[in-house]
Scaffold this active site. Structure first.
Site, PDB file in Angstrom:
ATOM      1  CB  CYS A   1       3.984  36.006  26.448  1.00  0.00           C
ATOM      2  SG  CYS A   1       2.720  34.721  26.302  1.00  0.00           S
TER       3      CYS A   1
ATOM      4  NE  ARG B   1       9.940  35.987  26.960  1.00  0.00           N
ATOM      5  CZ  ARG B   1      10.633  35.337  27.873  1.00  0.00           C
ATOM      6  NH1 ARG B   1      11.942  35.294  27.783  1.00  0.00           N
ATOM      7  NH2 ARG B   1      10.037  34.738  28.881  1.00  0.00           N
TER       8      ARG B   1
ATOM      9  CD1 TRP C   1       4.362  30.284  20.904  1.00  0.00           C
ATOM     10  CD2 TRP C   1       3.772  29.378  22.855  1.00  0.00           C
ATOM     11  NE1 TRP C   1       4.369  28.924  20.756  1.00  0.00           N
ATOM     12  CE2 TRP C   1       4.004  28.341  21.929  1.00  0.00           C
ATOM     13  CE3 TRP C   1       3.367  29.037  24.158  1.00  0.00           C
ATOM     14  CZ2 TRP C   1       3.869  26.986  22.261  1.00  0.00           C
ATOM     15  CZ3 TRP C   1       3.235  27.691  24.473  1.00  0.00           C
ATOM     16  CH2 TRP C   1       3.488  26.688  23.538  1.00  0.00           C
TER      17      TRP C   1
ATOM     18  CG  ASN D   1       5.995  34.921  30.180  1.00  0.00           C
ATOM     19  OD1 ASN D   1       5.532  33.957  29.578  1.00  0.00           O
ATOM     20  ND2 ASN D   1       7.263  34.981  30.548  1.00  0.00           N
ATOM     21  N   GLY D   2       3.105  33.404  31.454  1.00  0.00           N
ATOM     22  CA  GLY D   2       3.028  32.277  32.392  1.00  0.00           C
ATOM     23  C   GLY D   2       1.677  31.605  32.278  1.00  0.00           C
TER      24      GLY D   2
ATOM     25  CD  GLU E   1      20.322  20.488  17.636  1.00  0.00           C
ATOM     26  OE1 GLU E   1      19.467  19.910  18.330  1.00  0.00           O
ATOM     27  OE2 GLU E   1      20.318  21.714  17.462  1.00  0.00           O
TER      28      GLU E   1
ATOM     29  CE  LYS F   1      17.950  23.429  15.487  1.00  0.00           C
ATOM     30  NZ  LYS F   1      18.391  23.266  16.821  1.00  0.00           N
TER      31      LYS F   1
ATOM     32  CD  GLU G   1      13.906  24.117  15.966  1.00  0.00           C
ATOM     33  OE1 GLU G   1      13.166  24.521  16.864  1.00  0.00           O
ATOM     34  OE2 GLU G   1      15.124  23.927  16.136  1.00  0.00           O
TER      35      GLU G   1
ATOM     36  CG  HIS H   1      17.493  -3.329  14.787  1.00  0.00           C
ATOM     37  ND1 HIS H   1      17.555  -4.704  14.876  1.00  0.00           N
ATOM     38  CD2 HIS H   1      18.770  -2.893  14.949  1.00  0.00           C
ATOM     39  CE1 HIS H   1      18.802  -5.075  15.107  1.00  0.00           C
ATOM     40  NE2 HIS H   1      19.564  -3.988  15.154  1.00  0.00           N
TER      41      HIS H   1
ATOM     42  CE  LYS I   1      16.688  30.849  21.255  1.00  0.00           C
ATOM     43  NZ  LYS I   1      17.244  29.833  20.368  1.00  0.00           N
TER      44      LYS I   1
HETATM   45  O1  M6R Z   1      16.322  27.369  26.484  1.00  0.00           O
HETATM   46  P1  M6R Z   1      16.439  25.874  26.517  1.00  0.00           P
HETATM   47  O2  M6R Z   1      17.763  25.417  26.052  1.00  0.00           O
HETATM   48  O3  M6R Z   1      16.080  25.290  27.844  1.00  0.00           O
HETATM   49  O4  M6R Z   1      15.371  25.388  25.468  1.00  0.00           O
HETATM   50  C1  M6R Z   1      15.128  24.037  25.250  1.00  0.00           C
HETATM   51  C2  M6R Z   1      14.334  23.821  23.989  1.00  0.00           C
HETATM   52  O5  M6R Z   1      13.102  24.459  24.066  1.00  0.00           O
HETATM   53  C3  M6R Z   1      15.083  24.330  22.747  1.00  0.00           C
HETATM   54  O6  M6R Z   1      16.343  23.760  22.637  1.00  0.00           O
HETATM   55  C4  M6R Z   1      14.283  24.008  21.461  1.00  0.00           C
HETATM   56  O7  M6R Z   1      14.237  22.641  21.271  1.00  0.00           O
HETATM   57  C5  M6R Z   1      14.890  24.733  20.267  1.00  0.00           C
HETATM   58  N1  M6R Z   1      13.871  25.412  19.518  1.00  0.00           N
HETATM   59  C6  M6R Z   1      15.566  23.837  19.316  1.00  0.00           C
HETATM   60  O8  M6R Z   1      16.113  24.510  18.242  1.00  0.00           O
END
Ligand code: M6R
Length: 614
Positions: free
Chosen positions: A2, A27, A75, A101-102, A487, A491, A494, A510, A609
């Site tokens: 958060c 966040r 969050w 936050n936590g 990747e 993208k 998400e 396979h 994030k």
């Molecule tokens: O801040 P970080 O690189 O440790 O974060 C890791 C993942 O949470 C982050 O890469 C997440 O998968 C992204 N939303 C992908 O776009």
């Protein structure tokens, strides 16, 4: 995960807090709230489900006066996103408000104990347990709020960054941290508190990063004081921020994600600057130079990361093995930390993280250090928890990444890993002189190659309209581009909520080949490299089954142009750097499909994030 903001000074706290919340909204954005102490000595708490703009509407006709306050954007972890579970949480006496936050892991036990004492809870959150515990300690022992906070923090198990205001001390803000970040900004007659420096940067560049188990006492009338939860004084280490406000704004782009995609020529330039020269093939990474013996003698490297950073790690594995000739394993940090790994002082653990705050990666680092491994960080956020927990490392220096979907951080991470492999290969003597010169030249050319690749934007925007119908997507790649396929798929899913799978192209036969029909588009990453012939047959296998193919190809590749439905042409690039270039059309494809579907690309549902909880 958060966002927290706190303010004490001479300005209207509400304005600083809300602006700060907007900066931290990446966040978490399922509810938001503020608490201010008014000039009349009233604790006004306003909170609502939704984004920060909903909170602003909610506060429109409210009394938001006061020069001290705390704020939160959430969050959800404990308790669904609603008005009651939103922060700040107030103790029943109505005199103490807290944002957090936590995760308080033992909140159930603490809550039951407090309920046995007759205390009634309003929310389902772990945070309310903390604020009630503080009030309970204060009431039963007659101690100060600060001592009650300190005592309460000694009882909780878990991670926290908190900010507290209370009516008994209307001139004091309390902040504390354990495993969740908290930064203090020191201005003229004003002090700021935030989960990261973004809400602070426009007021001051002087910051103090709080350490675990520290409590900051921020008073209107006295200098900043920091103590530990054991009540010992702590050193105050003032750092200077290197961040500008313009980096935190959209700069004319409709979304941070698009801005960040288009920033990549500059961010990659920043990433390599000072590390490779304008000519020659020298690669200078101070982290490697200072720890030369570690890299020379390493038995193996274990890369730990999550999400996009893990994908970068897969490319790093190939680079380090091929160029540095060290065995490399890549682990999801969340799995690694519970796998009782065999590690000792002969091993190097490389932790990759954009935010530097990912809880699982941080825990993996702690475990690696306990077992004696040397831990090297590849982070973006300067001064972040992971950057500070590692023994050494290399920053990717791509500037603040605000869009939830990671884009420029991925290309920055791969660029740093390529430089790391070159630096290690050089000290070990495992890299051929000419190969090194070619790769360094490739690194130097990356910004201009990315600029050329970004010219695909209009074509990809038009193409995206064809594919908004899709319920599923398949992404295929080989070698360095298998992680690029993973990747690309991440993208898309998400931000557009379309299910997508990344696969090594040759593995398709396979199993996943059974999925192929007219409804399943396949994105094939097929630059002109060693695997070219093989990937052509993979494309033919898809076409033979009626599937449609979007292929990312090297400019001038007529063979694939003939068989694919759509081609996206990229410039020639050394094979080991190609994922940096091929990932760019995939970022744009995901962006435009999501936009066409009406999705909120910067704040996709359910995501945040940085993932600072397990
Ligand atoms: O801040 P970080 O690189 O440790 O974060 C890791 C993942 O949470 C982050 O890469 C997440 O998968 C992204 N939303 C992908 O776009």
């Amino acid at each position: 995960m958060c966002g927290i903001v706190g303010y004490i000074g001479t300005r209207t706290a509400y304005d600083v807090l809300v602006k700060g919340l907007h900066r931290l909204e990446y966040r978490g954005y399922d509810s938001a709230g503020v608490a201010m102490i008014s000039p009349e000595g009233k604790l006004n708490v306003y909170k609502t489900q939704g984004k920060v703009e909903d909170l602003e509407r909610f506060c429109d006709s409210k009394d938001t006066a006061g020069t001290i306050g705390i704020a939160h954007t959430r969050w959800a972890t404990h308790g669904e996103p609603n008005d009651i579970n939103a922060h700040p949480h107030m103790a029943p006496g109505g005199r103490i408000a807290l944002v957090h936050n936590g995760t308080i892991e033992n909140y159930g036990v603490l809550r039951e104990a407090l309920e046995r004492e007759g205390r009634v809870f309003r929310s389902e959150t772990d945070t309310e347990v903390l604020v009630q515990l503080i009030e309970y300690i204060k009431e039963t022992s007659g101690c100060s709020t600060l001592d009650a906070v300190r005592e309460a923090l000694r009882e909780v198990v878990g991670a926290y960054a908190i900010a507290v205001v209370d009516l008994d001390n209307p001139g004091t803000l309390i902040g504390a941290r354990k495993s969740s970040p908290l930064v203090i900004g020191l201005g003229e007659e004003e002090t700021f508190l935030a989960s990261d420096a973004t809400p602070i940067v426009e007021y001051t560049d002087k910051v103090v990063y709080l350490n675990d188990d520290e409590i900051a006492i921020i008073s209107r009338s006295e200098p900043l004081k920091i103590i530990t939860t054991d009540n010992q004084p702590s050193q105050i280490d003032i750092k200077t921020l290197r961040m500008s406000v313009s980096e935190l704004e959209k700069g004319g782009y409709p979304h941070f994600m698009l801005k960040e995609i288009f920033e990549q020529p500059r961010t990659i330039n920043d990433c390599v600057r000072g590390r490779i020269g304008n000519s020659g093939s020298q690669v200078t990474l101070s982290g490697v130079i200072e720890n030369k013996d570690k890299f020379l003698n390493a038995r193996r490297i274990v890369i730990v990361a999550c999400g996009t950073s893990w994908h970068a790690g897969l490319i790093g594995k190939r680079l380090l093995q091929e160029i540095g000739r060290i065995p490399v394993e890549v682990e999801y940090a969340s799995e690694f930390r519970y796998s009782n790994p065999i590690l000792d002082e002969r091993d190097i653990v490389i932790a990759i993280s954009q935010s530097g705050e990912t809880a699982d990666t941080l825990a993996a680092i702690q475990m690696a250090k306990e077992r004696g491994a040397f831990v090297y960080g590849v982070c973006n956020v300067v001064g972040s928890s992971i950057a500070r927990a590692t023994d050494s490392g290399t920053y990717i220096h791509v500037g603040p990444e605000i869009g939830v979907a990671s884009t420029k951080a991925f290309t920055g991470q791969v660029t740093v890993l390529a430089m790391l492999a070159l630096a290690v290969g050089s000290i070990k003597g495992t890299i051929d002189k000419q190969v090194k010169a070619d790769v360094v030249k490739g690194l130097r050319n990356l910004p201009s190659l990315i600029t050329k690749t970004l010219k695909l934007n209009d074509q990809i925007e038009r193409l995206s309209a064809t594919y908004t119908y899709a319920k599923n997507f398949l992404y295929l790649g080989r070698g360095y581009n298998f992680p690029a396929a993973l990747e690309g798929a991440l993208k898309l899913k998400e931000i557009s909520y379309i299910h997508a799978e990344g696969y090594p192209a040759a593995e398709m036969k396979h199993g996943p080949i059974a999925l192929i029909d007219r409804e399943l588009p396949t994105v094939v990453i097929a630059p002109d490299d060693e695997m070219h012939e093989k990937i052509i047959s993979n494309i033919q296998q898809v076409k033979a089954r009626g599937g449609s193919v979007i292929a990312v190809i090297t400019k001038g590749d007529e063979t694939i142009r003939e068989i694919a439905d759509h081609v996206l042409e990229i410039p020639q690039v050394p094979e080991c750097l190609s994922a940096i270039i091929t990932s760019i059309p995939l970022q744009l494809l995901a962006y435009h499909i999501a936009i066409k579907k009406g999705c909120d690309v910067d704040m996709p549902r359910n995501l945040a994030k940085s993932v600072t909880v397990e």
